[in-house]
Each structure stands twice: as C-alpha cells, then as structure tokens.
Design an enzyme around this catalytic site. Sequence first.
Site, mmCIF file in Angstrom:
data_model
loop_
_atom_site.group_PDB
_atom_site.id
_atom_site.type_symbol
_atom_site.label_atom_id
_atom_site.label_comp_id
_atom_site.label_asym_id
_atom_site.label_seq_id
_atom_site.Cartn_x
_atom_site.Cartn_y
_atom_site.Cartn_z
ATOM 1 N N ASP A 1 0.773 -1.318 0.214
ATOM 2 C CA ASP A 1 -0.069 -0.460 0.286
ATOM 3 C C ASP A 1 0.367 1.112 -0.135
ATOM 4 O O ASP A 1 1.827 1.545 0.990
ATOM 5 C CB ASP A 1 -0.371 0.086 1.249
ATOM 6 C CG ASP A 1 -1.386 1.440 1.202
ATOM 7 O OD1 ASP A 1 -1.639 1.881 1.003
ATOM 8 O OD2 ASP A 1 -2.510 1.317 2.452
ATOM 9 N N SER A 53 -0.774 14.475 -14.333
ATOM 10 C CA SER A 53 -2.605 14.791 -14.716
ATOM 11 C C SER A 53 -2.383 16.107 -15.680
ATOM 12 O O SER A 53 -2.335 17.417 -15.185
ATOM 13 C CB SER A 53 -3.445 14.312 -13.954
ATOM 14 O OG SER A 53 -4.869 14.232 -14.160
ATOM 15 N N TYR A 55 -8.474 15.419 -6.631
ATOM 16 C CA TYR A 55 -7.309 14.770 -7.215
ATOM 17 C C TYR A 55 -6.839 15.591 -8.430
ATOM 18 O O TYR A 55 -5.508 15.282 -8.266
ATOM 19 C CB TYR A 55 -8.350 13.641 -8.558
ATOM 20 C CG TYR A 55 -7.425 13.004 -9.172
ATOM 21 C CD1 TYR A 55 -6.885 11.458 -9.124
ATOM 22 C CD2 TYR A 55 -7.414 13.860 -10.966
ATOM 23 C CE1 TYR A 55 -6.025 11.317 -9.948
ATOM 24 C CE2 TYR A 55 -6.651 12.893 -11.907
ATOM 25 C CZ TYR A 55 -6.172 11.955 -11.363
ATOM 26 O OH TYR A 55 -5.020 11.573 -12.055
ATOM 27 N N ALA A 110 -5.452 18.676 -7.137
ATOM 28 C CA ALA A 110 -5.045 18.959 -6.051
ATOM 29 C C ALA A 110 -3.961 18.329 -5.907
ATOM 30 O O ALA A 110 -2.162 18.815 -5.766
ATOM 31 C CB ALA A 110 -5.347 19.270 -4.607
ATOM 32 N N SER A 111 -4.217 16.724 -5.835
ATOM 33 C CA SER A 111 -3.156 15.994 -5.382
ATOM 34 C C SER A 111 -2.260 15.895 -6.723
ATOM 35 O O SER A 111 -1.161 15.451 -6.421
ATOM 36 C CB SER A 111 -2.879 14.441 -5.837
ATOM 37 O OG SER A 111 -3.872 13.999 -6.442
ATOM 38 N N LYS A 112 -2.138 16.327 -8.284
ATOM 39 C CA LYS A 112 -1.442 15.622 -8.752
ATOM 40 C C LYS A 112 -0.824 17.135 -8.827
ATOM 41 O O LYS A 112 0.304 17.132 -9.994
ATOM 42 C CB LYS A 112 -2.883 15.862 -10.123
ATOM 43 C CG LYS A 112 -2.673 14.139 -10.636
ATOM 44 C CD LYS A 112 -1.810 12.692 -10.208
ATOM 45 C CE LYS A 112 -2.238 11.815 -11.049
ATOM 46 N NZ LYS A 112 -2.057 10.746 -10.240
#
Length: 295
Positions: free
Chosen positions: A92, A171, A184, A186-188
């Site tokens: 994980d 992305s 999503y 923001a994480s990219k």
Amino acid sequence: MPWMPVESTERCAKAIVDSTCKGDISIYSEKVSGKVVLITGASSGIGKHVAYKYARRGAHLALVDIRDDRLPTVANKARELGSPEVIVVRADVSKVEECKQFVDETVNHFGRLDHLVNNAGIISGSFFESYTKFSDVSSIMDVNFWGSVYGTHYAVPHLRNSKGKIVVMASTGASITMPRISFYNASKAALISFFETLRTEIGSNIGITIVTPGLIDSEITRGPLLQEGKISWVPVESTERCAKAIVDSTCRGDMYLTVPSWMGWGFWTRFLCPEVLEWGLHAILVKWPHTQKDL
C-alpha cells in the site's frame, strides 16, 4: 530562388551538434535491457502496459500493487514478452513503511534500481460542496501524492548510484481543472510542484520525467465518473499507446510528456486566457449537465 541566403553545411552541422549536446535535440534513447524497473500500480491500466513495454525492451521488473491477486498474471505476460526476471510485491503506497519495504525488496533481489515509475493513483468524483466528511477524500492525497513521495525518498540513493530515472504520473487535471475532481486535481498539481523542486535539488544525477496524461482508457474512464460528469464525448487515448509514449519519453530523458499531445491546448489556454478556460469548463461540465437534468 538564387536570392535566398544559403547556410553553409559546416555551420549547420555545428549548430546540430551544439544543440544536441545542450539537450535541445534528443537523439539518444537509453537501452534498458538488463536494467531494473520498479512500477507501482502495476496490476492494471497504465502501470500494467508500462510494464509490458519495459518487458519488450528486456528490463527486469519489480511490480507493486495493493491488489496482489492481479500481479501474477501481469508478471507472467511480462516474462513472455521478454523480461528476464519479474518479482511481485504487495504494498500500500500510502504507508511509508511499505514503500521502504518494496524498494528494499527490489534492491535486495536485483542488486540495483534504475527506473522508478510512480504510477499508483486513485480518484473520487463529486462537487466540493457535496462532501460531508473530508476523511472520505484524504486517501486521494495519501495515495497520489505521498505514495509517490515515500517511494521516491527510499529509491533516490539507489537511483543516484545508477544515474537512474524517476517517472511521475501526474495529470492534465493539474492545469485543466475539470469540475468534480478537485481533490484529484490538487494531488496531481502537488506532484508536479514537488518533483519540479526535487529536480532542481538533485540536478542531472537522476532524470525526472513528469507525465501529464489526459483521458486514458482505464478503470477510471470506464467507470461512472465520465457519464456523471457528461464528458463521455471527449476522445480517450488507448492505454497501450500511452504506455509506449511514456517509456519512449523516459528513455529519451524528456523532462515532460503530455499524452495525447493535443491535450497541450489546455496549458496554452490557461496561460493565455484563463478566464475563457474556466468559463468553458463551468458552462460545459457544470451548468449544461444541470440544465439537462432539469429537462
């Protein structure tokens, strides 16, 4: 056209060599046969096909995923395609100790590490105001951002030794901020900022290729997210073509890759006229779907 100036062949050749040596033109593609490649999120989608592309080039593979039931099938096909040796590791990536484990296991088994492909990622789609518990989306940052940071931290010493490469799966959503996937996106965006900074810290010892895929044929795009967001009309790139572009770009030593290439329009639109981009995304992906629902 006798009036047109003609450049000398010698000066032209000098310009080509100078430009190539500066990195403006890439005529070199790394040979990865016999090298060791670690891929996270390798059980499906882009990660699986990236593994197959590396296998065809004769690389040793370490395949990592939390869904270990799928990994043996991917490993067997990779061997058939030409990989000399493949190991699978269940892990994980959102847990720092498990990231250390899969890096250590790879290096202990093969004795080296040449490429790290940070591919593992998840997505959740809903409008920001619809969320009632932020704990529901914290895993997006844990997997997409920290999952890449943790593995990279433990891989860097080995990649320094081999003058290796890191592949970062960001992305186009980091720039083309499509509604419903704010966390999503923001994480990219965080991934891009982090690895650009890391590149300035590390220098040329380790190559870092930041990939910004658009809509790629995968479990994510086959799910309800596209239908709910009313974007099923957008062309979807095949996973195999995407994977080929990623491996080719990484072996060339490219700093960035956008695939499919036409998605680059979003970067230019955001740079030149951000108001138009945001108005269009709101009108097409927020306002119009609501209007259709009311009919």
